[in-house]
Enzyme design. Structure first.
Site, PDB file in Angstrom:
ATOM      1  N   LYS A  34      18.684   1.155  29.999  1.00 53.83           N
ATOM      2  CA  LYS A  34      19.224   2.270  29.947  1.00 53.83           C
ATOM      3  C   LYS A  34      19.924   2.202  31.563  1.00 53.83           C
ATOM      4  CE  LYS A  34      20.407   3.485  25.881  1.00 53.83           C
ATOM      5  NZ  LYS A  34      21.087   3.021  24.807  1.00 53.83           N
ATOM      6  N   CYS A  35      20.112   1.621  32.143  1.00 52.19           N
ATOM      7  CA  CYS A  35      19.791   1.844  33.677  1.00 52.19           C
ATOM      8  C   CYS A  35      21.647   0.869  34.170  1.00 52.19           C
ATOM      9  CB  CYS A  35      18.357   1.426  34.488  1.00 52.19           C
ATOM     10  SG  CYS A  35      18.708  -0.411  34.671  1.00 52.19           S
ATOM     11  N   GLY A  36      21.491   0.639  34.979  1.00 50.20           N
ATOM     12  CA  GLY A  36      22.729   0.738  36.074  1.00 50.20           C
ATOM     13  C   GLY A  36      22.572  -0.880  36.304  1.00 50.20           C
TER      14      GLY A  36
END
Length: 107
Positions: free
Chosen positions: A34-36
């Site tokens: 769930k990160c960039g």
């Protein structure tokens, strides 16, 4: 100590000896779903698929230490990686990569 002396947990809690990967070229990554940087799975899959027949393997260790970007259990993360990103390489249990509870492999 050699990297092959370490044991790590898979997403079912089973201990896996890294000696199973002796003779292979390893890329060990810590990841977050769930990160960039999550689109990195596309590139990692491409690299893995291109070189897997030459003894290359990626070992993926999810880490939730940085901004709660890997929520859920190891099994949930692995299921997400397999269904959403089609990750074909081993995904291990969530770890901490630094600090008091740092996974020995990362130390």
């Amino acid at each position: 100590m050699s990297i092959y002396d370490f044991e790590v947990k898979d997403t079912q809690g089973n201990m896996v000896s890294l000696s199973e990967y002796k003779g292979k070229v390893l890329l060990i990554v810590n990841s977050a779903t769930k990160c960039g940087f999550t689109p990195q799975y596309t590139e990692l899959n491409e690299i893995f698929n291109e070189f897997k027949d030459e003894g290359f393997v990626i070992l993926d260790f999810p880490c939730n230490q940085f901004g709660n970007q890997a929520p859920g259990t190891g099994e949930e993360i692995a299921a997400t990686c397999r269904s959403e990103y089609l990750v074909p390489y081993p995904i291990f249990e969530k770890i901490e990569v630094n600090g008091e509870n740092e996974e020995p492999l990362y130390a």
